[in-house]
Design a protein around this motif. Structure first.
Motif, PDB file in Angstrom:
ATOM      1  N   UNK A 163      31.930  -4.065   1.632  1.00  0.00           N
ATOM      2  CA  UNK A 163      30.527  -3.778   1.357  1.00  0.00           C
ATOM      3  C   UNK A 163      30.366  -2.703   0.293  1.00  0.00           C
ATOM      4  N   UNK A 164      31.298  -1.755   0.261  1.00  0.00           N
ATOM      5  CA  UNK A 164      31.254  -0.725  -0.785  1.00  0.00           C
ATOM      6  C   UNK A 164      31.511  -1.344  -2.156  1.00  0.00           C
ATOM      7  N   UNK A 165      32.474  -2.248  -2.201  1.00  0.00           N
ATOM      8  CA  UNK A 165      32.835  -2.859  -3.481  1.00  0.00           C
ATOM      9  C   UNK A 165      31.699  -3.705  -4.053  1.00  0.00           C
ATOM     10  N   UNK A 166      30.802  -4.176  -3.200  1.00  0.00           N
ATOM     11  CA  UNK A 166      29.699  -5.021  -3.665  1.00  0.00           C
ATOM     12  C   UNK A 166      28.356  -4.300  -3.570  1.00  0.00           C
ATOM     13  N   UNK A 167      28.387  -2.967  -3.508  1.00  0.00           N
ATOM     14  CA  UNK A 167      27.153  -2.192  -3.363  1.00  0.00           C
ATOM     15  C   UNK A 167      26.143  -2.516  -4.468  1.00  0.00           C
ATOM     16  N   UNK A 168      26.563  -2.439  -5.720  1.00  0.00           N
ATOM     17  CA  UNK A 168      25.648  -2.727  -6.829  1.00  0.00           C
ATOM     18  C   UNK A 168      25.157  -4.172  -6.779  1.00  0.00           C
ATOM     19  N   UNK A 169      26.077  -5.094  -6.552  1.00  0.00           N
ATOM     20  CA  UNK A 169      25.715  -6.502  -6.529  1.00  0.00           C
ATOM     21  C   UNK A 169      24.732  -6.816  -5.407  1.00  0.00           C
ATOM     22  N   UNK A 170      24.781  -6.043  -4.319  1.00  0.00           N
ATOM     23  CA  UNK A 170      23.849  -6.238  -3.213  1.00  0.00           C
ATOM     24  C   UNK A 170      22.482  -5.652  -3.531  1.00  0.00           C
ATOM     25  N   UNK A 171      22.478  -4.453  -4.120  1.00  0.00           N
ATOM     26  CA  UNK A 171      21.210  -3.747  -4.356  1.00  0.00           C
ATOM     27  C   UNK A 171      20.430  -4.280  -5.547  1.00  0.00           C
ATOM     28  N   UNK A 172      21.113  -4.611  -6.632  1.00  0.00           N
ATOM     29  CA  UNK A 172      20.407  -4.886  -7.885  1.00  0.00           C
ATOM     30  C   UNK A 172      19.465  -6.095  -7.831  1.00  0.00           C
ATOM     31  N   UNK A 173      19.798  -7.224  -7.203  1.00  0.00           N
ATOM     32  CA  UNK A 173      18.820  -8.310  -7.140  1.00  0.00           C
ATOM     33  C   UNK A 173      17.527  -7.888  -6.441  1.00  0.00           C
ATOM     34  N   UNK A 174      17.655  -7.095  -5.402  1.00  0.00           N
ATOM     35  CA  UNK A 174      16.477  -6.595  -4.693  1.00  0.00           C
ATOM     36  C   UNK A 174      15.673  -5.658  -5.596  1.00  0.00           C
ATOM     37  N   UNK A 175      16.369  -4.801  -6.320  1.00  0.00           N
ATOM     38  CA  UNK A 175      15.700  -3.876  -7.237  1.00  0.00           C
ATOM     39  C   UNK A 175      14.935  -4.642  -8.316  1.00  0.00           C
TER      40      UNK A 175
END
Length: 405
Positions: free
Chosen positions: A337-349
């Motif tokens: 989950x840490x490794x995909x932190x940006x990939x998880x947050x950015x679509x929502x942003x």
């Protein structure tokens, strides 16, 4: 991993008088994101230290607007922190909506029925009280904070304490929660980040007035947009669209009240002006939101125009994603989950940047034609009319304002 409270090992060499400590997560910044994250980690047995450059009195006294949408209210409840919503929060209600002085029905649907108007300092104060009550390590007046060795085995965050002692926190993760102008993002090499930004061509004059408002109200007018948002029983946040080059000094109290009444075209109560400042309207996103062991949260990674009321929403969303990632990494040794932190947050942003841009441009273009002209004004008004006549459009707007889309 050991706690910072029991692992202090002062160095005694003449070349390094720094006091070294160990912890799992260093959180830079004691705002909404930092304190929410601190509470999440503390309640899940993850050691952390929060560093804040200002004093507690300064942080808790900062007058900031804030809306905790349905997503935020539910999130605090799910994490067992509903108590931080108590106190001076005001349930969000329908607001009066004026176009060229004519009152319009403004039914926002039922998706945002749990939202709260909550002055940011109230939320910060409540989060602080709970964090300290539960044994959290919160260090105010931390000067010269410097995250280092971010791509090494263990990052180090150096700072000078309120007692004048130089300290270094060796940690596994650094959470940059110190806002758009903070040191965290500046610690990342410029070449490692891509900045996406947009300026809207107008600003807001933000005013805190010691007068009551009930309900909230907003006006679209050829002179510019205006808003009145309750901030407690005896305070109101006023907003007036203004030119980018305007300064607060160009807006004496008499002009503020006169312009507000002109844009609403109804008699309005006046009172003491407590604070006024110019708020730039812009959207910014930084990609990626991490570098080595440093992770950016909230305004350190992105900002949205205040018209959308989604600044706190995005900060809380980042915080929940990061907290879950750290807890899994610490407790299960799984860094996925840490490794995909940006990939998880950015679509929502980006989803909420799209909403923020849409609502900002509609609400300003529908009134003042000095920026986009008469054609864009008519387009904006057609889109506004759809919100009043289309159940489908109103439903989507309700989901976005609630933060559940």
């Amino acid at each position: 991993m050991s706690s910072a409270h029991d692992s202090t090992t002062p160095e005694s060499t003449p070349h390094d008088s720094t006091t070294h400590e160990n912890t799992t997560v260093v959180l830079v910044g004691a705002g909404v994101a930092g304190l929410t994250l601190g509470n999440f980690l503390l309640r899940n047995g993850v050691d952390c230290v929060v560093l804040e450059k200002h004093s507690r009195a300064y942080v808790e006294g900062r007058q900031r607007a804030g809306t905790i949408d349905t997503f935020g209210v539910r999130m605090f409840r799910e994490w067992g922190l509903e108590e931080v919503l108590a106190g001076d929060s005001v349930p969000e209600s329908d607001f009066d909506f004026y176009i060229d002085g004519h009152a319009m029905s403004a039914d926002m649907g039922d998706d945002n029925d749990e939202a709260l108007y909550c002055p940011q300092q109230v939320l910060v104060r409540n989060l602080t009280d709970v964090f300290l009550r539960d044994g959290g390590d919160l260090r105010y007046e931390a000067a010269d904070v410097s995250p280092e060795n971010l791509t090494g085995e263990r990052p180090v965050v150096r700072y000078r304490g309120a007692d004048g002692v130089d300290r270094a926190l060796d940690c596994d993760f650094v959470a940059g929660c110190d806002g758009f102008h903070g040191v965290s993002r500046r610690s990342i090499p410029a070449a490692a980040l891509t900045e996406y930004s947009h300026a809207y061509g107008y600003n807001w004059l933000s005013v805190l007035a010691a007068v009551p408002t009930d309900p909230a109200a907003m006006a679209i007018h050829p002179r510019g947009l205006a808003g009145m948002i309750p901030r407690g029983s005896q305070a109101t946040r006023l907003y007036l669209q203004c030119a980018v080059e305007d300064t607060a000094e160009q807006w004496p109290d008499e002009r503020i009240w006169s312009e507000l009444e002109a844009r609403f075209e109804i008699p309005l109560p006046t009172g003491e002006i407590v604070e006024k400042r110019i708020v730039p309207l812009r959207s910014v996103v930084f990609d990626p939101m991490s570098h080595g062991g440093l992770y950016l949260l909230g305004d350190a990674a992105h900002i949205v125009p205040p018209m959308s009321a989604k600044g706190i929403h995005l900060a809380l969303h980042d915080t929940q994603v990061f907290a879950r990632a750290v807890i899994r990494a610490v407790k299960e040794g799984d860094r996925g989950l840490l490794d995909t932190y940006s990939e998880t947050c950015l679509p929502h942003i980006w989803n909420y940047q799209a909403f923020a841009t849409w609502i900002t441009e509609i609400m300003h273009n529908a009134g003042d034609t000095r920026h986009e002209g008469e054609f864009r004004k008519q387009i904006a008004r057609a889109e506004l009319q759809r919100q009043f006549t289309s159940d489908a459009a109103n439903r989507l707007f309700g989901e976005l304002t609630a933060g559940v889309n």
